[in-house]
Design a protein around this motif. Structure first.
Motif, short mmCIF file in Angstrom:
data_model
loop_
_atom_site.label_atom_id
_atom_site.label_comp_id
_atom_site.label_asym_id
_atom_site.label_seq_id
_atom_site.Cartn_x
_atom_site.Cartn_y
_atom_site.Cartn_z
N LYS A 4 0.66 -1.36 0.04
CA LYS A 4 0.03 -0.17 0.29
C LYS A 4 1.03 1.39 0.07
N GLU A 8 1.05 4.39 -2.47
CA GLU A 8 0.84 5.74 -2.25
C GLU A 8 1.85 6.63 -2.98
N LYS A 11 0.80 8.42 -6.06
CA LYS A 11 -0.40 9.59 -5.81
C LYS A 11 -0.09 10.91 -6.01
N GLY A 12 -0.73 11.80 -6.50
CA GLY A 12 -0.39 13.34 -6.60
C GLY A 12 0.62 13.66 -7.59
N GLN A 13 1.37 12.87 -8.33
CA GLN A 13 2.12 13.20 -9.20
C GLN A 13 2.04 13.73 -10.60
N ASP A 85 -6.79 4.45 -10.35
CA ASP A 85 -6.91 5.64 -9.53
C ASP A 85 -7.49 6.65 -10.37
N ASP A 87 -8.64 9.54 -9.60
CA ASP A 87 -8.32 11.04 -9.22
C ASP A 87 -7.05 11.31 -9.96
N ASP A 88 -6.12 10.56 -9.92
CA ASP A 88 -4.82 10.72 -10.66
C ASP A 88 -4.77 10.18 -12.10
N HIS A 382 -0.09 19.80 -13.79
CA HIS A 382 -0.77 18.77 -13.86
C HIS A 382 -1.29 18.87 -15.45
#
Length: 659
Positions: A4, A8, A11-13, A85, A87-88, A382
């Protein structure tokens, strides 16, 4: 827990991790237009450049059914975890054992719904006689190839693409490359396309629908086709002709032939933009591709030529050479916009499109004079935010500063530089700085130092000009429409003409103020110039010739008076007459020029007949009356009468004033 934590880290990259690089996609897609769904299998040849237990690529709104990885030794691995994912917008594949450095093939089975949002692979409706039916179209720029198939959806991660489609047998299937095989099986046919050269994912395209088409061939043997709604193929003829001509023109201009064996254009009934430059398969909104000589306007024809030229230019500048990241998308779009006007001017010189270019770029001047403006080059963290950033600054200012640079360097050096740039970065990715570097090599000038002022800084200067005998004094400050003063400084390529377009001078204004001796432009043997009054009248000074620079000019009263006489005597080109009026109105609006000075200038345009200049004059008349009705209501009727006096604009202005 360890697994996990491993997930993580992704994420958010803003960018995908770089331990795996795609080389080739083999994509087989099955399309069900009745159910509005599609399913497929993609096999991706990848290079693992760093030992890893993770593969991370992009996917969005896809259902993933099965995943496997086969290394170069034939060993097959199945991930122990598959994480989508939303979101990403990534697909994270977790393996029990690390994948070693080397080549391999990643396979993914997936499916999705044909959406109705004009992105990814989407459905749109067309009429087949009296019946409404579905067709399928792709739109991937900037980051929606990931809605079509799992992929490394970044412009720098170029690869080759081999595509096959299962579609209803009565429909036409198109993709980037020519068809190499069609195999029918009842109501379904499998259409296989040639493998593409290396390209970015956002340029991959598929269209499936019912069309009529016409075709032609370039002098280099490239097949060009226009796919139109059934019964309307004749309306694609003008766009087809322009495409053939611009392909030949750009092949010569860049000294590099068009890189694919064919170029298709498709009219799409539902489309989010005007057009999209997909490699070898340009998609257009129907109104941008279909031209009816009996009913379409001249303005529509001219816009169509510019739009077609823009998309064809991208086949080199954007497709063959692609920006490394979305931060440099401004260069793709700004360049394609500039060169589309250049090509249209070459093909249709009677249209005088450079005058229309000024109308287009005025929006950039207006927006960039606001305190809340932004630089052309904005760091895109982004990829999905790129669409929020691209506006009049990116397109209009972007194309204007490219034109400014081209005008300063001259046609030959600029063209030679672009040819070198295309050759050097063909099938690769480049940054803005790479183009500046090539231009510096060819010109011997420090282009990056000059252009960084224009691309990395917001705003632009107003240059105040005064004259003392044969010395011109220049001073620059940042122009703000609110009338505020700012100490901005740019390296400005200034062009000057003195009394004639035959007498001109270029120089770089690199400091806040500078003096330029123009005595070498004055012909002392001309007896007319020995008389002071005649000299003053004939030696008008026009700074920013043909408005090629992205800045405004403020003249002292003496120089402004000479320009008014030059306009009265019709000594100036329409581009300069437009620019003088546009600058004067902007300066007046910013309280840098009096209303009486603006009205004195407008008064000498009474005999003006050029459409672009007249359009600007009408806009100025309307705006003056609109502002004055609130600011100086007692003078509004007099101002209306002043505006209405001009015989060329009286009918149009009168109708405006009555509202």
């Amino acid at each position: 827990m360890e697994q996990k934590q491993g997930i993580e880290q992704f994420k958010g990259q803003a960018r995908l991790p770089n331990f795996a690089i795609p080389k080739r996609y083999d994509l087989h897609l099955k399309l069900d237009l009745s159910a509005c769904t599609f399913s497929g299998t993609v096999q991706i040849n990848v290079s693992i450049v760093e030992e890893t237990k993770f593969l991370v690529l992009n996917a969005l709104e896809l259902d993933v059914h099965q995943v496997w990885f086969t290394n170069s030794h034939g060993q097959k691995y199945h991930p122990c975890d598959v994480v989508l994912d939303g979101d990403d917008e990534v697909l994270v594949l977790v393996f029990d054992k690390a994948l070693g450095i080397g080549e391999g093939v990643l396979g993914v089975d997936f499916s999705a719904v044909l959406n109705a949002h004009l992105v990814g692979l989407y459905k749109c409706a067309y009429m087949d006689g009296e019946e409404k039916k579905n067709m399928a179209v792709t739109q991937f720029e900037a980051v929606d190839a990931r809605r079509f198939f799992p992929c490394w959806d970044e412009p720098a991660l170029k690869a080759r693409f081999k595509i096959a489609l299962d579609v209803p047998s009565e429909l036409t299937a198109l993709s980037n490359m020519p068809i190499i095989n069609e195999k029918c099986d009842g109501d379904v046919k499998t259409v296989s396309f040639e493998e593409s050269p290396i390209m970015s994912t956002y340029l991959v395209a598929v269209v499936v629908g019912l069309f009529d088409h016409i075709e032609d061939t370039t002098s280099d043997g490239v097949k060009v086709s226009a796919y139109c709604p059934v019964g309307k193929s004749d309306k694609g003829e003008f766009a087809l002709n322009v495409t053939v001509m611009t392909l030949d023109l750009f092949s010569k201009y860049f000294s590099t032939p068009y890189s694919l064996p064919k170029l298709d254009m498709v009219a799409v009934p539902e489309f989010s933009g005007g057009a999209m430059e997909n490699y070898g398969l340009i998609t257009y909104r129907e109104t941008e591709l279909l031209f009816d000589p009996l009913h379409s306007t001249a303005a529509r024809k001219q816009r169509m030529a510019i739009v077609v030229s823009h998309e064809v230019a991208h086949q080199w500048f954007g497709n063959l050479v692609t920006m490394e990241w979305w931060t440099d998308l401004w260069l793709n779009e700004g360049f394609a916009t500039w060169i589309s006007y250049m090509a249209t001017d070459i093909l249709f010189p009677e249209w005088k499109v450079w005058s229309q270019f000024l109308q287009y770029t005025t929006g950039g001047l207006i927006m960039d004079a606001l305190e809340q403006s932004h630089p052309i080059q904005v760091e895109v963290h982004h990829a999905r935010s790129v669409l929020e950033i691209f506006d009049a600054i990116s397109y209009e200012k972007g194309s204007a500063v490219i034109r400014m640079l081209q005008a300063y360097l001259g046609d030959d050096i600029f063209q030679k530089s672009l040819s070198s740039y295309i050759k050097r970065y063909s099938e690769k990715n480049a940054k803005t700085e790479d183009l500046w570097s090539v231009l510096s090599e060819e010109s011997g000038l420090k282009i990056s130092e000059m252009m960084d002022d224009w691309t990395k800084k917001q705003g632009y200067p107003v240059i105040s000009v005064t004259a003392k005998d044969h010395i011109l004094e220049f001073e620059q400050t940042q122009f703000l429409s609110a009338g505020l003063h700012s100490e901005g400084k740019w390296i400005v390529p200034v062009t000057i003409s003195l009394g004639s377009y035959e007498r001109r001078k270029n120089f770089l204004l690199e400091t806040k103020s500078s003096e330029v001796d123009i005595s070498d432009l004055v012909d002392t043997s001309d007896t007319n110039l020995k008389n002071k009054e005649t000299c003053d009248e004939q030696l008008w000074v026009k700074v920013n010739i043909e408005q090629s620079g992205f800045y405004r000019v403020k003249y002292e009263d003496k120089l402004a008076a000479r320009l008014r006489k030059a306009i009265e005597h019709n000594s100036l080109e329409a581009t300069d007459k437009f620019g003088i009026l546009d600058d004067a109105y902007a300066l007046c609006e910013a309280c840098e020029l009096s209303l009486s000075s603006l009205l004195s200038l407008m008064d000498v345009y009474r005999k003006e007949a050029d459409y672009i200049v007249l359009s600007k004059l009408i806009d100025v008349c309307y705006n003056i009356v609109k502002v004055s009705s609130e600011a100086i209501p007692d003078s509004v009727n007099e101002l209306k009468q002043f505006c209405i006096k001009s015989p060329h604009v009286s009918i149009r202005v009168s109708s405006i004033m009555l509202r």
